[in-house]
Design a protein around this motif. Structure first.
Motif, PDB file in Angstrom:
ATOM      1  N   TYR A   1     193.212  56.932  35.324  1.00  0.00           N
ATOM      2  CA  TYR A   1     193.653  56.847  36.711  1.00  0.00           C
ATOM      3  C   TYR A   1     192.946  55.681  37.368  1.00  0.00           C
ATOM      4  CZ  TYR A   1     189.380  59.726  37.132  1.00  0.00           C
ATOM      5  OH  TYR A   1     188.102  60.228  37.019  1.00  0.00           O
ATOM      6  N   ASP A   2     193.327  55.376  38.581  1.00  0.00           N
ATOM      7  CA  ASP A   2     192.791  54.235  39.315  1.00  0.00           C
ATOM      8  C   ASP A   2     191.403  54.576  39.843  1.00  0.00           C
ATOM      9  OD1 ASP A   2     192.203  52.210  41.121  1.00  0.00           O
ATOM     10  OD2 ASP A   2     194.271  52.012  41.802  1.00  0.00           O
ATOM     11  N   THR A   3     190.383  54.173  39.114  1.00  0.00           N
ATOM     12  CA  THR A   3     189.010  54.532  39.501  1.00  0.00           C
ATOM     13  C   THR A   3     188.575  53.807  40.770  1.00  0.00           C
ATOM     14  OG1 THR A   3     188.150  52.829  37.994  1.00  0.00           O
ATOM     15  CG2 THR A   3     188.306  55.085  37.155  1.00  0.00           C
ATOM     16  N   LYS A   4     189.067  52.620  40.986  1.00  0.00           N
ATOM     17  CA  LYS A   4     188.733  51.897  42.221  1.00  0.00           C
ATOM     18  C   LYS A   4     189.239  52.668  43.429  1.00  0.00           C
ATOM     19  CE  LYS A   4     189.430  47.364  44.418  1.00  0.00           C
ATOM     20  NZ  LYS A   4     190.069  46.032  44.266  1.00  0.00           N
ATOM     21  N   PHE A   5     190.438  53.185  43.291  1.00  0.00           N
ATOM     22  CA  PHE A   5     191.051  53.935  44.379  1.00  0.00           C
ATOM     23  C   PHE A   5     190.398  55.295  44.581  1.00  0.00           C
ATOM     24  CE2 PHE A   5     195.067  56.210  45.925  1.00  0.00           C
ATOM     25  CZ  PHE A   5     194.944  55.722  47.212  1.00  0.00           C
ATOM     26  N   TRP A   6     189.892  55.870  43.492  1.00  0.00           N
ATOM     27  CA  TRP A   6     189.375  57.238  43.532  1.00  0.00           C
ATOM     28  C   TRP A   6     187.884  57.310  43.870  1.00  0.00           C
ATOM     29  CZ3 TRP A   6     191.793  61.596  44.071  1.00  0.00           C
ATOM     30  CH2 TRP A   6     191.156  62.815  43.774  1.00  0.00           C
ATOM     31  N   ALA A   7     187.181  56.188  43.845  1.00  0.00           N
ATOM     32  CA  ALA A   7     185.717  56.215  43.900  1.00  0.00           C
ATOM     33  C   ALA A   7     185.161  57.014  45.069  1.00  0.00           C
ATOM     34  CB  ALA A   7     185.171  54.783  43.926  1.00  0.00           C
ATOM     35  N   LEU A   8     185.761  56.868  46.258  1.00  0.00           N
ATOM     36  CA  LEU A   8     185.246  57.547  47.440  1.00  0.00           C
ATOM     37  C   LEU A   8     186.192  58.600  48.005  1.00  0.00           C
ATOM     38  CD1 LEU A   8     183.516  54.562  49.200  1.00  0.00           C
ATOM     39  CD2 LEU A   8     182.398  56.660  48.481  1.00  0.00           C
ATOM     40  N   THR A   9     187.333  58.782  47.356  1.00  0.00           N
ATOM     41  CA  THR A   9     188.298  59.749  47.873  1.00  0.00           C
ATOM     42  C   THR A   9     187.720  61.141  48.072  1.00  0.00           C
ATOM     43  OG1 THR A   9     190.254  58.614  47.076  1.00  0.00           O
ATOM     44  CG2 THR A   9     190.431  60.978  47.317  1.00  0.00           C
ATOM     45  N   PRO A  10     187.008  61.712  47.097  1.00  0.00           N
ATOM     46  CA  PRO A  10     186.518  63.084  47.293  1.00  0.00           C
ATOM     47  C   PRO A  10     185.671  63.268  48.548  1.00  0.00           C
ATOM     48  CG  PRO A  10     186.408  62.505  44.988  1.00  0.00           C
ATOM     49  CD  PRO A  10     186.750  61.237  45.717  1.00  0.00           C
ATOM     50  N   LEU A  11     184.989  62.202  48.984  1.00  0.00           N
ATOM     51  CA  LEU A  11     184.203  62.321  50.209  1.00  0.00           C
ATOM     52  C   LEU A  11     185.082  62.700  51.389  1.00  0.00           C
ATOM     53  CD1 LEU A  11     181.486  61.995  51.671  1.00  0.00           C
ATOM     54  CD2 LEU A  11     182.048  59.574  51.980  1.00  0.00           C
TER      55      LEU A  11
END
Length: 299
Positions: free
Chosen positions: A145-155
């Motif tokens: 998956y797009d790790t750049k996009f996901w890096a801070l999403t869970p926050l």
């Protein structure tokens, strides 16, 4: 360790790389950084100043008052900052069999940096340094998956309402609603142009009128890399399931996400999210959020 940390803190809210589901945080930059025993610490006066400014700004509108009261109900903005970076496991499980995202992560709530470690392979990692995204994995399929996009999403799931304390955040009080026999104030969150990589995103939060705690987050994803001609994905409806209190901060116990349907109701149940292993960290090494040697830097 906690005492030293609380005596010297700073929050730097940096404009983040847009992350899937909820991609936005605004910028407020601190000037002074102190390095002590290879640990980055910050002047304690910054936290007091940052909280004071947020309180004044939020209490200037009716919608802002609802969010400030939610911050107080969830443990207080000062405690959120003073506790330091938050570590947790976030297991995002689409029910249609699409790519799951399961990682242990540490997020710097001061400057919105993050490091993720695969839940199944401790050598596979990715992160966001505050300036660039990186990934380090032996197998190119380790993160499908797009790790750049996901890096801070869970926050933007676990950090509400505290992530709304910065500038560039606009709050609007909508008509109150009822959900599962409870009454809620409803606040819509939008962003100034140029805030983050997807300023057209929005969130709609349900804040319980009695407890002042958040129970529902509706939102859209408008990340331009996914929607090159504009537009956004259909609205989603995320219910906060249960709660857990760690070091004075009350957060959800987990999440259930649905498509939003007619009359703003939850429709098809589409994603289960487990949120576990929560702790706050202090005295992290000053290079903890740097891209490690050998990591691939993402464009």
């Amino acid at each position: 360790m906690k005492l030293l940390y609380k005596l010297s803190l700073l929050l730097v809210l940096a404009v983040i790389v847009s992350c899937k589901e909820t991609p936005k945080i605004t910028t407020e930059t601190a000037k002074e950084v102190v390095t002590e025993n290879d640990v980055i610490t910050y002047p304690e006066t910054w936290v007091a100043s940052r909280v004071s400014k947020a309180k004044e700004r939020l209490n200037g509108t009716e919608a802002g008052k609802v969010i400030w009261n939610a911050m107080e109900a969830h443990g207080g903005l000062d405690t959120w900052y003073a506790n330091g970076p938050v570590t947790f496991r976030f297991n995002y499980q689409p029910l249609d069999g699409k790519t799951a995202r399961d990682s242990y992560q540490t997020v710097d709530t001061w400057s919105n940096r993050a490091v993720h470690t695969s839940a199944t392979d401790s050598s596979a990692k990715f992160g966001w340094t505050g300036e660039k995204a990186w990934v380090m994995a032996k197998d190119s399929t380790a993160f499908a998956y797009d790790t750049k996009f996901w890096a801070l999403t869970p926050l933007w799931f676990v950090g509400h309402p505290f992530v709304l304390s910065g500038e560039g955040v606009n709050l609007e009080l909508l008509q109150p609603t009822t959900f599962k026999d409870n009454d809620y104030n409803v606040v819509k969150v939008t962003f100034d142009a140029g805030t983050g990589d997807a300023p057209d995103d929005y969130y709609i939060l349900y804040v319980n009128k009695e407890s002042n705690k958040i129970a529902v987050m509706r939102y859209i994803v408008s990340y331009p890399e996914y929607f090159k001609d504009g537009g956004h994905a259909p609205e989603k409806f995320t219910e906060f399931i249960g709660e857990q209190t760690v070091d004075g901060i009350t957060m959800p116990g987990g999440f259930k996400t649905y498509w939003t349907v007619k009359n703003d109701q939850p429709g098809e149940y589409i994603t289960k999210i487990d949120f576990t292993d929560v702790s706050f960290e202090s005295d992290l090494p000053k290079d903890f959020f740097d891209a490690p040697e050998g990591a691939k830097i993402l464009e």
